[in-house]
Design a protein around this motif. Structure first.
Motif, PDB file in Angstrom:
ATOM      1  N   GLU A 107      -0.992  36.968  13.024  1.00 54.13           N
ATOM      2  CA  GLU A 107      -2.236  36.205  13.986  1.00 54.13           C
ATOM      3  C   GLU A 107      -3.251  36.072  12.866  1.00 54.13           C
ATOM      4  O   GLU A 107      -3.875  34.852  12.971  1.00 54.13           O
ATOM      5  CB  GLU A 107      -2.789  37.352  14.913  1.00 54.13           C
ATOM      6  CG  GLU A 107      -3.823  36.635  15.662  1.00 54.13           C
ATOM      7  CD  GLU A 107      -3.531  35.637  16.813  1.00 54.13           C
ATOM      8  OE1 GLU A 107      -4.291  34.955  17.060  1.00 54.13           O
ATOM      9  OE2 GLU A 107      -2.240  35.716  16.991  1.00 54.13           O
ATOM     10  N   ARG A 111      -4.652  31.913  12.203  1.00 56.43           N
ATOM     11  CA  ARG A 111      -6.013  31.578  12.227  1.00 56.43           C
ATOM     12  C   ARG A 111      -6.729  31.375  11.225  1.00 56.43           C
ATOM     13  O   ARG A 111      -7.373  30.218  11.045  1.00 56.43           O
ATOM     14  CB  ARG A 111      -6.849  33.140  12.555  1.00 56.43           C
ATOM     15  CG  ARG A 111      -6.675  33.373  14.196  1.00 56.43           C
ATOM     16  CD  ARG A 111      -7.577  34.770  14.386  1.00 56.43           C
ATOM     17  NE  ARG A 111      -7.330  35.146  15.810  1.00 56.43           N
ATOM     18  CZ  ARG A 111      -8.105  34.813  16.723  1.00 56.43           C
ATOM     19  NH1 ARG A 111      -9.125  34.189  16.332  1.00 56.43           N
ATOM     20  NH2 ARG A 111      -8.028  35.288  17.867  1.00 56.43           N
ATOM     21  N   ILE A 169     -10.506  26.276  16.409  1.00 50.32           N
ATOM     22  CA  ILE A 169      -9.795  27.230  16.375  1.00 50.32           C
ATOM     23  C   ILE A 169      -9.141  27.590  17.811  1.00 50.32           C
ATOM     24  O   ILE A 169      -8.038  27.882  17.938  1.00 50.32           O
ATOM     25  CB  ILE A 169     -10.358  28.443  15.322  1.00 50.32           C
ATOM     26  CG1 ILE A 169     -10.561  28.060  14.119  1.00 50.32           C
ATOM     27  CG2 ILE A 169      -9.375  29.650  15.423  1.00 50.32           C
ATOM     28  CD1 ILE A 169     -11.547  28.733  13.353  1.00 50.32           C
ATOM     29  N   SER A 170      -9.962  27.770  18.897  1.00 47.59           N
ATOM     30  CA  SER A 170      -9.701  28.380  19.925  1.00 47.59           C
ATOM     31  C   SER A 170      -8.890  27.525  20.684  1.00 47.59           C
ATOM     32  O   SER A 170      -7.820  27.860  21.203  1.00 47.59           O
ATOM     33  CB  SER A 170     -11.125  28.755  21.061  1.00 47.59           C
ATOM     34  OG  SER A 170     -11.961  29.908  20.439  1.00 47.59           O
ATOM     35  N   ILE A 173      -5.684  27.878  18.932  1.00 49.01           N
ATOM     36  CA  ILE A 173      -4.742  29.004  19.369  1.00 49.01           C
ATOM     37  C   ILE A 173      -4.098  28.971  20.917  1.00 49.01           C
ATOM     38  O   ILE A 173      -3.122  29.256  21.202  1.00 49.01           O
ATOM     39  CB  ILE A 173      -5.852  30.070  19.177  1.00 49.01           C
ATOM     40  CG1 ILE A 173      -5.833  30.515  17.879  1.00 49.01           C
ATOM     41  CG2 ILE A 173      -5.129  31.421  20.230  1.00 49.01           C
ATOM     42  CD1 ILE A 173      -6.997  31.500  17.659  1.00 49.01           C
ATOM     43  N   VAL A 180      -7.234  34.373  22.079  1.00 53.49           N
ATOM     44  CA  VAL A 180      -8.382  34.493  21.374  1.00 53.49           C
ATOM     45  C   VAL A 180      -8.710  35.884  21.017  1.00 53.49           C
ATOM     46  O   VAL A 180      -8.782  36.900  21.749  1.00 53.49           O
ATOM     47  CB  VAL A 180      -9.347  33.662  21.768  1.00 53.49           C
ATOM     48  CG1 VAL A 180     -10.652  33.686  20.967  1.00 53.49           C
ATOM     49  CG2 VAL A 180      -9.028  32.051  22.118  1.00 53.49           C
TER      50      VAL A 180
END
Length: 180
Positions: A107, A111, A169-170, A173, A180
């Motif tokens: 993860e 990210r 980034i959210s 994802i 998140v």
């Protein structure tokens, strides 16, 4: 201090493995020791320990796990130094944190990749500001002087840029179906 180094036929193997795992090891050290200078110092010491003891590493086993163990022991050694900074939690908590970090590695890798992509999408002046603040670790006042801006304006710009990066980034994802 032992002067033992890996045999010449294993030097290339060590360098390849270390290069492959170094970003994760750096992140691991930084998560365990939040002061960047301290975590860099611990990581450098851990690399020396790895280098000196690499002949005991069994080819084909998990280098990342072995290297994290070395880093973790160097973190513990650092924390026991009388000159160290105050640590925010006891060793037992540190051990739990270390095991959680290992579980979150994929993860965190995702990210980090998303962050790099999102930073690349920023306008040049925003990337420069992010670089000055977070990569070069300049104080806000110095950035303001360098950019010919007021300190408050730099604080506000960085805040907007961070929110923009968080949204980017959210979104990345969510597209990948990750939480998140």
């Amino acid at each position: 201090m032992p002067s033992h180094i890996p045999s010449p036929d294993r030097t290339e193997e060590f360098l390849c493995l270390l290069t492959e795992h170094e970003p994760r090891l750096a992140r691991y050290a930084t998560l365990l020791i939040p002061h960047l200078q301290d975590s860099d110092e611990v990581l450098q010491e851990a690399k020396l320990v790895m280098w000196r003891s690499f002949d005991r590493f069994e080819t084909g086993t998990d280098f990342g796990a072995w290297a994290r163990k070395v880093v973790f022991h160097q973190v513990l050694k650092f924390r026991r130094r009388p000159s160290r900074r105050l640590q925010p939690f006891p060793e037992e908590t540190l051990e739990l944190l270390a095991s959680e970090i290992v579980g979150l590695e994929k993860e965190l890798d995702y990210r980090q990749t998303a962050l790099a992509v999102c930073i690349a999408k920023l306008p040049d002046d925003h990337r420069r500001m992010i670089s000055l603040r977070y990569f070069d670790e300049n104080p806000i006042e110095q950035i303001a002087t360098q950019l010919g801006r007021k300190t408050d304006a730099v604080y506000q710009s960085l805040s907007r840029i961070r929110r923009s990066l968080h949204r980017c980034i959210s979104d990345a994802i969510q597209v990948q179906g990750r939480s998140v």
